[in-house]
Design a protein around this motif. Structure first.
Motif, PDB file in Angstrom:
ATOM      1  N   GLY A 122       0.795  -1.219   0.000  1.00 55.57           N
ATOM      2  CA  GLY A 122       0.000   0.000   0.000  1.00 55.57           C
ATOM      3  C   GLY A 122       0.826   1.266   0.000  1.00 55.57           C
ATOM      4  N   ASP A 123       2.002   1.235   0.657  1.00 54.80           N
ATOM      5  CA  ASP A 123       2.850   2.431   0.678  1.00 54.80           C
ATOM      6  C   ASP A 123       3.693   2.570  -0.583  1.00 54.80           C
ATOM      7  OD1 ASP A 123       4.802   0.475   1.006  1.00 54.80           O
ATOM      8  OD2 ASP A 123       5.391   1.109   3.020  1.00 54.80           O
ATOM      9  N   GLY A 124       3.584   1.614  -1.502  1.00 59.21           N
ATOM     10  CA  GLY A 124       4.303   1.694  -2.767  1.00 59.21           C
ATOM     11  C   GLY A 124       5.785   1.405  -2.674  1.00 59.21           C
ATOM     12  N   GLU A 125       6.255   0.923  -1.534  1.00 58.18           N
ATOM     13  CA  GLU A 125       7.680   0.701  -1.331  1.00 58.18           C
ATOM     14  C   GLU A 125       8.124  -0.691  -1.796  1.00 58.18           C
ATOM     15  OE1 GLU A 125      11.652   1.595   0.019  1.00 58.18           O
ATOM     16  OE2 GLU A 125       9.926   2.800  -0.557  1.00 58.18           O
ATOM     17  N   TYR A 126       7.230  -1.672  -1.725  1.00 62.09           N
ATOM     18  CA  TYR A 126       7.609  -3.046  -2.017  1.00 62.09           C
ATOM     19  C   TYR A 126       6.687  -3.672  -3.063  1.00 62.09           C
ATOM     20  CZ  TYR A 126      10.363  -2.661   2.269  1.00 62.09           C
ATOM     21  OH  TYR A 126      11.257  -2.257   3.227  1.00 62.09           O
ATOM     22  N   ALA A 127       7.292  -4.478  -3.927  1.00 64.90           N
ATOM     23  CA  ALA A 127       6.536  -5.250  -4.915  1.00 64.90           C
ATOM     24  C   ALA A 127       6.972  -6.708  -4.810  1.00 64.90           C
ATOM     25  CB  ALA A 127       6.784  -4.733  -6.328  1.00 64.90           C
ATOM     26  N   ALA A 128       6.007  -7.616  -4.720  1.00 65.51           N
ATOM     27  CA  ALA A 128       6.310  -9.042  -4.613  1.00 65.51           C
ATOM     28  C   ALA A 128       5.894  -9.750  -5.895  1.00 65.51           C
ATOM     29  CB  ALA A 128       5.582  -9.647  -3.416  1.00 65.51           C
ATOM     30  N   TYR A 129       6.697 -10.730  -6.296  1.00 63.38           N
ATOM     31  CA  TYR A 129       6.407 -11.472  -7.513  1.00 63.38           C
ATOM     32  C   TYR A 129       7.138 -12.806  -7.472  1.00 63.38           C
ATOM     33  CZ  TYR A 129      10.989  -9.558  -8.732  1.00 63.38           C
ATOM     34  OH  TYR A 129      12.315  -9.215  -8.710  1.00 63.38           O
ATOM     35  N   SER A 130       6.621 -13.797  -8.176  1.00 67.13           N
ATOM     36  CA  SER A 130       7.240 -15.121  -8.202  1.00 67.13           C
ATOM     37  C   SER A 130       8.039 -15.297  -9.479  1.00 67.13           C
ATOM     38  CB  SER A 130       6.171 -16.215  -8.081  1.00 67.13           C
ATOM     39  OG  SER A 130       5.171 -16.046  -9.069  1.00 67.13           O
ATOM     40  N   THR A 137       9.870 -22.486  -7.980  1.00 62.80           N
ATOM     41  CA  THR A 137       9.278 -21.158  -8.122  1.00 62.80           C
ATOM     42  C   THR A 137       9.467 -20.424  -6.804  1.00 62.80           C
ATOM     43  OG1 THR A 137       7.625 -21.976  -9.682  1.00 62.80           O
ATOM     44  CG2 THR A 137       7.183 -19.873  -8.633  1.00 62.80           C
ATOM     45  N   ASN A 138      10.247 -19.363  -6.819  1.00 66.97           N
ATOM     46  CA  ASN A 138      10.591 -18.627  -5.607  1.00 66.97           C
ATOM     47  C   ASN A 138       9.925 -17.262  -5.579  1.00 66.97           C
ATOM     48  OD1 ASN A 138      12.489 -20.785  -5.883  1.00 66.97           O
ATOM     49  ND2 ASN A 138      13.805 -19.785  -4.400  1.00 66.97           N
ATOM     50  N   MET A 139       9.866 -16.681  -4.394  1.00 66.46           N
ATOM     51  CA  MET A 139       9.270 -15.369  -4.213  1.00 66.46           C
ATOM     52  C   MET A 139      10.364 -14.313  -4.093  1.00 66.46           C
ATOM     53  SD  MET A 139       6.344 -13.913  -4.158  1.00 66.46           S
ATOM     54  CE  MET A 139       5.452 -15.465  -4.074  1.00 66.46           C
ATOM     55  N   GLN A 140      10.181 -13.214  -4.827  1.00 71.43           N
ATOM     56  CA  GLN A 140      11.099 -12.083  -4.772  1.00 71.43           C
ATOM     57  C   GLN A 140      10.352 -10.855  -4.271  1.00 71.43           C
ATOM     58  OE1 GLN A 140      14.595 -12.055  -5.997  1.00 71.43           O
ATOM     59  NE2 GLN A 140      14.211 -14.226  -5.655  1.00 71.43           N
ATOM     60  N   LEU A 141      11.077  -9.986  -3.593  1.00 75.53           N
ATOM     61  CA  LEU A 141      10.504  -8.742  -3.082  1.00 75.53           C
ATOM     62  C   LEU A 141      11.380  -7.589  -3.540  1.00 75.53           C
ATOM     63  CD1 LEU A 141       8.115  -7.864  -1.176  1.00 75.53           C
ATOM     64  CD2 LEU A 141       9.842  -7.623   0.605  1.00 75.53           C
ATOM     65  N   ILE A 150      15.143  -8.831  -3.373  1.00 72.40           N
ATOM     66  CA  ILE A 150      15.731  -9.838  -2.509  1.00 72.40           C
ATOM     67  C   ILE A 150      14.834 -11.075  -2.554  1.00 72.40           C
ATOM     68  CG2 ILE A 150      16.811  -8.174  -0.969  1.00 72.40           C
ATOM     69  CD1 ILE A 150      14.506  -8.683   1.011  1.00 72.40           C
ATOM     70  N   GLY A 151      15.405 -12.222  -2.245  1.00 71.35           N
ATOM     71  CA  GLY A 151      14.619 -13.439  -2.168  1.00 71.35           C
ATOM     72  C   GLY A 151      13.966 -13.560  -0.806  1.00 71.35           C
ATOM     73  N   ILE A 152      12.699 -13.963  -0.777  1.00 72.60           N
ATOM     74  CA  ILE A 152      11.987 -14.194   0.472  1.00 72.60           C
ATOM     75  C   ILE A 152      12.015 -15.678   0.777  1.00 72.60           C
ATOM     76  CG2 ILE A 152       9.796 -13.931   1.685  1.00 72.60           C
ATOM     77  CD1 ILE A 152       9.054 -11.751  -0.218  1.00 72.60           C
ATOM     78  N   SER A 153      12.308 -16.026   2.015  1.00 68.82           N
ATOM     79  CA  SER A 153      12.364 -17.421   2.399  1.00 68.82           C
ATOM     80  C   SER A 153      10.968 -18.036   2.361  1.00 68.82           C
ATOM     81  CB  SER A 153      12.945 -17.563   3.807  1.00 68.82           C
ATOM     82  OG  SER A 153      12.954 -18.911   4.208  1.00 68.82           O
ATOM     83  N   CYS A 154      10.789 -18.963   1.456  1.00 69.43           N
ATOM     84  CA  CYS A 154       9.521 -19.690   1.332  1.00 69.43           C
ATOM     85  C   CYS A 154       9.890 -21.121   0.992  1.00 69.43           C
ATOM     86  CB  CYS A 154       8.637 -19.068   0.250  1.00 69.43           C
ATOM     87  SG  CYS A 154       7.039 -19.889   0.058  1.00 69.43           S
ATOM     88  N   ILE A 155       9.918 -21.968   2.001  1.00 73.09           N
ATOM     89  CA  ILE A 155      10.409 -23.330   1.818  1.00 73.09           C
ATOM     90  C   ILE A 155       9.317 -24.160   1.166  1.00 73.09           C
ATOM     91  CG2 ILE A 155      11.368 -25.355   2.964  1.00 73.09           C
ATOM     92  CD1 ILE A 155      12.272 -23.481   5.217  1.00 73.09           C
TER      93      ILE A 155
END
Length: 368
Positions: A122-130, A137-141, A150-155
């Motif tokens: 909502g604050d426009g600072e972060y965008a997440a995508y796979s 298939t990993n998650m990036q922020l 950066i990579g988000i830890s999602c095991i």
């Protein structure tokens, strides 16, 4: 023209149609530039009179148009930042771009190719995508300030369908295990603390599509196998009964940022569920696409394809504003607070002047 709130505009008759009331980190270098004057719509089929207009936001850092498709636009709560995916000329594959409206900066925040439309905090600072990394298939922020991801830890084998809280701390995701898939689960990742919370488990292949509230307290999601929509509450650690009742097959669209409303579709209709009152408002014969952070403005596509492709409804006043008369689509996080701005995607070449790439572009419609 009937039934429309003027919202401070004295000449909107050319584009509005009133209706009756409601029935492990990976760092990527950033590319930054200040845009030259971006083109806005001139009077025409998709221009707004009286001070409101439309602008193409999916442009390169130097302000020129992309040669490939641009997709998946989302907007921050205050309408000041955007995220979209666009095909880079050098690779032919889409990458993630963030744009700040006031400064005109566009940043390339990833060289990875997103598998789905990026989600925006909502604050426009972060965008997440796979993204696809080797066999997983990993998650990036991506962060606007850092201009990198950066990579988000999602095991998990796959980690997809992100929804981001207002400050970017919490990311709701769908994770899977096994090859072939033997389990699907809904998780909320607190990437700053490095922790996660598992909310629900599903059969392989089940549609879930989580949507998180701005403070991260609520997560609305669906169990596609059962056709039910649920609401998880962090404060109580509990999950609601199906909010649409036992006799309807429903699919979730989005929870408003303030957590007050949940949009879901059932059959050819859309419903806006009031979390506090436990009641639902029917918006008949439309396909709900997104809701603004306050829960007052619903973006929808009419089932009747003879009129506009996208319409913004004031749920309190029961009035409509046309977003696009050209063929267009939109995803969640497409409406800024108070319904002031709407982000959408279209392949039409006459929405703004100078659109000659023959590809899909991302636009913003502003209502003043």
């Amino acid at each position: 023209m009937t039934g429309g709130s003027m919202r401070g505009n004295t000449n909107r008759s050319t584009t509005r149609r009133g209706r009756a009331g409601l029935g492990a980190a990976v760092v990527v270098c950033a590319v930054v530039a200040v845009l030259p004057g971006a083109a806005s719509a001139e009077p025409g089929s998709d221009a707004l009179a009286g001070g409101a207009g439309v602008e193409r936001i999916s442009v390169r850092p130097d302000g020129t148009q992309f040669d490939g498709d641009s997709t998946g636009g989302a907007i921050s709560t205050d309408g000041s930042r955007f995220v979209f995916a666009a095909s880079a000329t050098t690779t032919g594959y889409p990458s993630v771009f963030m744009r700040e409206q006031r400064s005109g900066q566009v940043k390339s925040v990833s060289s990875w190719s997103p598998l789905h439309a990026p989600a925006l905090s909502g604050d426009g600072e972060y965008a997440a995508y796979s993204v696809q990394i080797q066999n997983n298939t990993n998650m990036q922020l991506a962060q606007w300030t850092a201009g990198s991801s950066i990579g988000i830890s999602c095991i998990a084998i796959t980690c997809t369908q992100p929804s981001v809280s207002r400050d970017g701390q919490y990311v709701a995701v769908v994770a899977t295990s096994g090859r072939p898939e033997n389990e699907r689960r809904l998780e909320v990742l607190d990437w700053r603390a490095g922790t996660k919370q598992q909310l629900a488990w599903f059969k392989p292949g089940t549609a879930v599509w989580p949507s998180i509230s701005g403070d991260g307290r609520f997560v609305a999601y669906q169990d596609g196998a059962a056709g039910d929509v649920f609401l998880w509450d962090r404060d109580y650690g509990s999950t609601s009964d199906p909010i649409e009742g036992p006799d309807k097959v429903a699919s979730v669209v989005q929870i408003s940022e303030d957590g007050s409303k949940i949009v879901y579709r059932s059959g050819s209709d859309t419903y806006v569920h009031d979390v506090s009152a436990g009641t639902a408002q029917l918006v008949a014969n439309v396909k709900g696409l997104a809701i603004d952070p306050s829960g007052q403005y619903l973006l929808y596509a009419p089932q009747d394809t003879t009129g506009p492709s996208l319409v913004l409804r004031d749920l309190k006043a029961g009035t409509d504003e046309v977003v696009s008369v050209q063929p267009a689509t939109a995803g969640v996080d497409a409406v800024s607070d108070g319904g002031r701005d709407v982000v959408f995607q279209s392949a039409a070449d006459d929405i703004v002047p100078g659109d000659t790439n023959g590809k899909s572009d991302v636009f913003v419609r502003r209502f003043f």
